[in-house]
Each structure stands twice: as C-alpha cells, then as structure tokens.
Design a protein around this motif. Structure first.
Motif, PDB file in Angstrom:
ATOM      1  N   TRP A 196      -6.582  16.438  -0.233  1.00  0.00           N
ATOM      2  CA  TRP A 196      -7.031  15.007   0.656  1.00  0.00           C
ATOM      3  C   TRP A 196      -6.009  14.130  -0.597  1.00  0.00           C
ATOM      4  N   ARG A 197      -6.240  14.224  -1.685  1.00  0.00           N
ATOM      5  CA  ARG A 197      -4.929  12.858  -2.668  1.00  0.00           C
ATOM      6  C   ARG A 197      -3.560  12.554  -1.621  1.00  0.00           C
ATOM      7  N   CYS A 198      -2.963  13.818  -1.826  1.00  0.00           N
ATOM      8  CA  CYS A 198      -1.998  13.992  -0.755  1.00  0.00           C
ATOM      9  C   CYS A 198      -1.209  13.408  -0.264  1.00  0.00           C
ATOM     10  N   LEU A 199      -2.597  13.900   1.170  1.00  0.00           N
ATOM     11  CA  LEU A 199      -2.522  13.816   2.368  1.00  0.00           C
ATOM     12  C   LEU A 199      -2.583  12.075   2.354  1.00  0.00           C
ATOM     13  N   LEU A 200      -3.755  11.196   1.957  1.00  0.00           N
ATOM     14  CA  LEU A 200      -3.662   9.869   2.156  1.00  0.00           C
ATOM     15  C   LEU A 200      -2.624   9.110   1.054  1.00  0.00           C
ATOM     16  N   GLY A 201      -1.912   9.468   0.254  1.00  0.00           N
ATOM     17  CA  GLY A 201      -1.297   9.427  -0.743  1.00  0.00           C
ATOM     18  C   GLY A 201      -0.334   8.198   0.470  1.00  0.00           C
ATOM     19  N   LEU A 202       0.746   9.001   1.415  1.00  0.00           N
ATOM     20  CA  LEU A 202       1.392   7.994   1.965  1.00  0.00           C
ATOM     21  C   LEU A 202       0.876   6.800   3.010  1.00  0.00           C
ATOM     22  N   ASN A 203      -0.621   6.896   3.125  1.00  0.00           N
ATOM     23  CA  ASN A 203      -1.324   6.023   4.013  1.00  0.00           C
ATOM     24  C   ASN A 203      -1.396   4.510   2.831  1.00  0.00           C
ATOM     25  N   ALA A 204      -1.359   3.192   3.176  1.00  0.00           N
ATOM     26  CA  ALA A 204      -1.122   1.977   2.859  1.00  0.00           C
ATOM     27  C   ALA A 204      -2.736   1.430   2.972  1.00  0.00           C
ATOM     28  N   ASP A 205      -3.077   1.651   4.440  1.00  0.00           N
ATOM     29  CA  ASP A 205      -4.192   0.805   4.557  1.00  0.00           C
ATOM     30  C   ASP A 205      -4.941   0.257   3.773  1.00  0.00           C
TER      31      ASP A 205
END
Length: 141
Positions: free
Chosen positions: A66-75
């Motif tokens: 999940w850290r890898c999946l959310l790493g691209l989002n900046a919100d």
C-alpha cells in the motif's frame, strides 16, 4: 525358628514389592511424561510461532504494498494514509518478535492488530486477517 524367620522375610518381600514396583512405575511414568510434554510443547510452540510469523509477515507485505501504491498520490488523504502505514511499519520493525518469551509480545501484537485495523479502515479494505489467509490456503508450493 529359622524357617519362621525365612517365612516372615518372604512375606515382607511380597508386601514391600507392591510399594517398590509402585515407586519404580511412578519414576518411569514421570520420565516418560516429561519427555512427551517437552515434545508436545515444542510442537505447540512451533505451530503458534509459525502463525504469529505469518501474521506479522502479512502485515509487513500489506503495508509495503500500500505504501508503494499510495506513494504516487500527493493529496492530503493519501498523506494521512501514508503516515498510518509508516506507523504500522515502525511497529513491525520495533516489535519484540525475536524474543518469544518477551513479556511485551502479547501487548505489542494487540497494538499491531489495532494499527492494522485502523489502516484498513482508512484504506476501505476488509480488516479480517483470516480472510486473506483462507484465500491462499489452497495454494501449494
């Protein structure tokens, strides 16, 4: 007189044989029970240790994925989720799972499970660890 003394010794041996055999049987049973108890204890400990290790490994893989999946989002929402995931990873890294006799192991596992449930709630995913294990039960390597 000598015959009477020999008869009494014979009866004493018969009467004392019961006590002697009972004592020997107790000692033999005690030693066998001790060995069997150690064997069952090792088996039980290995089984529960494997379950605990599986659970911690799952939490670690879950958090890293999940850290890898959310790493691209900046919100803002993703940052909060990332912070919770980092806290989960910190709990995993600081856990006393290296020492199975640690007094803090049970309390730490409860904190780890609570943090996992919190992260799952934030990510809107089911938090039941057993559901994840059940789906992979048929897989063999």
């Amino acid at each position: 007189m000598a015959a009477r003394c020999r008869d009494e010794d014979l009866f004493d041996n018969i009467l004392l044989a019961d006590d002697r055999f009972r004592g020997e049987g107790y000692q033999e049973g005690f030693h066998r029970g001790s060995r069997r108890g150690l064997q069952e204890g090792r088996r039980h400990g290995a089984s529960h240790g494997a379950k605990l290790s599986t659970e911690i490994s799952f939490y670690y893989g879950f958090a890293v994925t999940w850290r890898c999946l959310l790493g691209l989002n900046a919100d803002v929402r993703s940052r909060k989720r990332m912070k919770a995931l980092e806290a989960l990873l910190a709990l995993i890294h600081n856990s006393p799972h290296d020492d199975p006799q640690s007094a803090q192991l049970q309390g730490h596992m409860e904190k780890l499970r609570a943090k996992f449930r919190q992260v799952c709630s934030m990510l809107s995913v089911p938090a039941d660890f057993s559901d994840y294990i059940r789906t992979s039960a048929g897989t063999s390597f």
